[in-house]
Design a protein around this motif. Structure first.
Motif, PDB file in Angstrom:
ATOM      1  N   UNK A 162      23.288  34.691  46.795  1.00  0.00           N
ATOM      2  CA  UNK A 162      24.681  35.014  46.488  1.00  0.00           C
ATOM      3  C   UNK A 162      24.771  36.256  45.592  1.00  0.00           C
ATOM      4  N   UNK A 163      23.891  36.361  44.635  1.00  0.00           N
ATOM      5  CA  UNK A 163      23.891  37.540  43.757  1.00  0.00           C
ATOM      6  C   UNK A 163      23.555  38.807  44.550  1.00  0.00           C
ATOM      7  N   UNK A 164      22.634  38.710  45.486  1.00  0.00           N
ATOM      8  CA  UNK A 164      22.289  39.859  46.326  1.00  0.00           C
ATOM      9  C   UNK A 164      23.473  40.265  47.204  1.00  0.00           C
ATOM     10  N   UNK A 165      24.134  39.271  47.805  1.00  0.00           N
ATOM     11  CA  UNK A 165      25.273  39.560  48.681  1.00  0.00           C
ATOM     12  C   UNK A 165      26.443  40.115  47.884  1.00  0.00           C
ATOM     13  N   UNK A 166      26.653  39.582  46.685  1.00  0.00           N
ATOM     14  CA  UNK A 166      27.752  40.039  45.831  1.00  0.00           C
ATOM     15  C   UNK A 166      27.599  41.522  45.513  1.00  0.00           C
ATOM     16  N   UNK A 167      26.370  41.970  45.339  1.00  0.00           N
ATOM     17  CA  UNK A 167      26.110  43.373  45.022  1.00  0.00           C
ATOM     18  C   UNK A 167      26.495  44.295  46.182  1.00  0.00           C
ATOM     19  N   UNK A 168      26.585  43.751  47.378  1.00  0.00           N
ATOM     20  CA  UNK A 168      26.923  44.556  48.556  1.00  0.00           C
ATOM     21  C   UNK A 168      28.424  44.695  48.788  1.00  0.00           C
ATOM     22  N   UNK A 169      29.219  43.920  48.058  1.00  0.00           N
ATOM     23  CA  UNK A 169      30.657  43.843  48.312  1.00  0.00           C
ATOM     24  C   UNK A 169      31.466  44.526  47.214  1.00  0.00           C
ATOM     25  N   UNK A 170      32.639  45.012  47.581  1.00  0.00           N
ATOM     26  CA  UNK A 170      33.541  45.565  46.566  1.00  0.00           C
ATOM     27  C   UNK A 170      34.168  44.416  45.786  1.00  0.00           C
ATOM     28  N   UNK A 171      34.571  44.687  44.571  1.00  0.00           N
ATOM     29  CA  UNK A 171      35.124  43.628  43.724  1.00  0.00           C
ATOM     30  C   UNK A 171      36.462  43.091  44.237  1.00  0.00           C
ATOM     31  N   UNK A 172      37.146  43.827  45.098  1.00  0.00           N
ATOM     32  CA  UNK A 172      38.429  43.362  45.627  1.00  0.00           C
ATOM     33  C   UNK A 172      38.276  42.526  46.899  1.00  0.00           C
ATOM     34  N   UNK A 173      37.072  42.436  47.424  1.00  0.00           N
ATOM     35  CA  UNK A 173      36.805  41.680  48.642  1.00  0.00           C
ATOM     36  C   UNK A 173      36.979  40.181  48.364  1.00  0.00           C
ATOM     37  N   UNK A 174      37.641  39.454  49.288  1.00  0.00           N
ATOM     38  CA  UNK A 174      37.879  38.019  49.101  1.00  0.00           C
ATOM     39  C   UNK A 174      36.572  37.237  48.989  1.00  0.00           C
ATOM     40  N   UNK A 175      35.579  37.608  49.778  1.00  0.00           N
ATOM     41  CA  UNK A 175      34.290  36.923  49.699  1.00  0.00           C
ATOM     42  C   UNK A 175      33.644  37.170  48.339  1.00  0.00           C
ATOM     43  N   UNK A 176      33.736  38.389  47.837  1.00  0.00           N
ATOM     44  CA  UNK A 176      33.192  38.694  46.508  1.00  0.00           C
ATOM     45  C   UNK A 176      33.889  37.872  45.434  1.00  0.00           C
ATOM     46  N   UNK A 177      35.200  37.705  45.565  1.00  0.00           N
ATOM     47  CA  UNK A 177      35.946  36.901  44.593  1.00  0.00           C
ATOM     48  C   UNK A 177      35.477  35.444  44.623  1.00  0.00           C
ATOM     49  N   UNK A 178      35.249  34.930  45.820  1.00  0.00           N
ATOM     50  CA  UNK A 178      34.784  33.549  45.943  1.00  0.00           C
ATOM     51  C   UNK A 178      33.374  33.395  45.372  1.00  0.00           C
ATOM     52  N   UNK A 179      32.505  34.356  45.649  1.00  0.00           N
ATOM     53  CA  UNK A 179      31.147  34.326  45.100  1.00  0.00           C
ATOM     54  C   UNK A 179      31.199  34.395  43.577  1.00  0.00           C
ATOM     55  N   UNK A 180      32.030  35.287  43.033  1.00  0.00           N
ATOM     56  CA  UNK A 180      32.174  35.383  41.573  1.00  0.00           C
ATOM     57  C   UNK A 180      32.649  34.068  40.982  1.00  0.00           C
ATOM     58  N   UNK A 181      33.594  33.428  41.655  1.00  0.00           N
ATOM     59  CA  UNK A 181      34.134  32.150  41.185  1.00  0.00           C
ATOM     60  C   UNK A 181      33.003  31.133  41.039  1.00  0.00           C
ATOM     61  N   UNK A 182      32.166  31.025  42.064  1.00  0.00           N
ATOM     62  CA  UNK A 182      31.078  30.058  42.015  1.00  0.00           C
ATOM     63  C   UNK A 182      30.012  30.467  41.002  1.00  0.00           C
ATOM     64  N   UNK A 183      29.617  31.715  41.004  1.00  0.00           N
ATOM     65  CA  UNK A 183      28.574  32.156  40.070  1.00  0.00           C
ATOM     66  C   UNK A 183      29.007  32.008  38.614  1.00  0.00           C
ATOM     67  N   UNK A 184      30.287  32.212  38.326  1.00  0.00           N
ATOM     68  CA  UNK A 184      30.788  32.031  36.962  1.00  0.00           C
ATOM     69  C   UNK A 184      30.785  30.566  36.534  1.00  0.00           C
ATOM     70  N   UNK A 185      30.685  29.670  37.493  1.00  0.00           N
ATOM     71  CA  UNK A 185      30.672  28.231  37.218  1.00  0.00           C
ATOM     72  C   UNK A 185      29.347  27.603  37.650  1.00  0.00           C
TER      73      UNK A 185
END
Length: 132
Positions: A60-83
């Motif tokens: 997830x951290x690797x995939x998150x690095x490939x996405x822009x911060x406004x991307x919905x998938x990036x937001x979902x990944x951030x949500x999970x990683x923050x928790x």
């Protein structure tokens, strides 16, 4: 947020979201398999079978690095990683379930009753409904 990610994944338009949901589904499959076991058995089986959760975090951290911060998938990944600590708590505490379904079921009666109690008919009826 999770519903957004799930619907994006189901559409097939977001391969990262689809793969993330598939990987998380594997964890839920393990949970279904340990359901009904004693707390000690659940903990042992979770630790044995849920080792891929470490791989999930790295992925997830690797995939998150490939996405822009406004991307919905990036937001979902951030949500999970923050928790992440809360999400993985079930691996260390045999009492914790991967989902919050039990808590939601316990609150369902309160939520259903809340709407009905809006129309108590009188102040006295409202007091009786609140007491119940």
């Amino acid at each position: 947020m999770a519903a957004e990610s799930s619907s994006v994944a189901k559409s097939g338009k977001a391969p990262i979201a689809t793969e993330a949901v598939r990987r998380i589904d594997e964890l839920f499959e393990i949970e279904r398999a340990v359901n009904g076991q004693t707390q000690e058995q659940r903990l042992a089986l979770r630790r044995e079978k849920s080792k891929q959760i470490v791989d999930l975090e790295i992925w997830m951290r690797q995939q998150r690095a490939l996405l822009s911060s406004s991307n919905d998938t990036a937001k979902a990944i951030n949500y999970l990683l923050n928790r992440w600590a809360a999400f993985t708590r079930f691996l260390d505490d045999r009492r914790v379930c991967l989902t919050n379904n039990e808590a939601e079921r316990a609150l369902r009666g309160v939520a259903v009753g809340g709407k009905k109690q809006t129309f108590a008919g009188s102040d006295a009826g409202g007091h009786r409904a609140a007491a119940v």
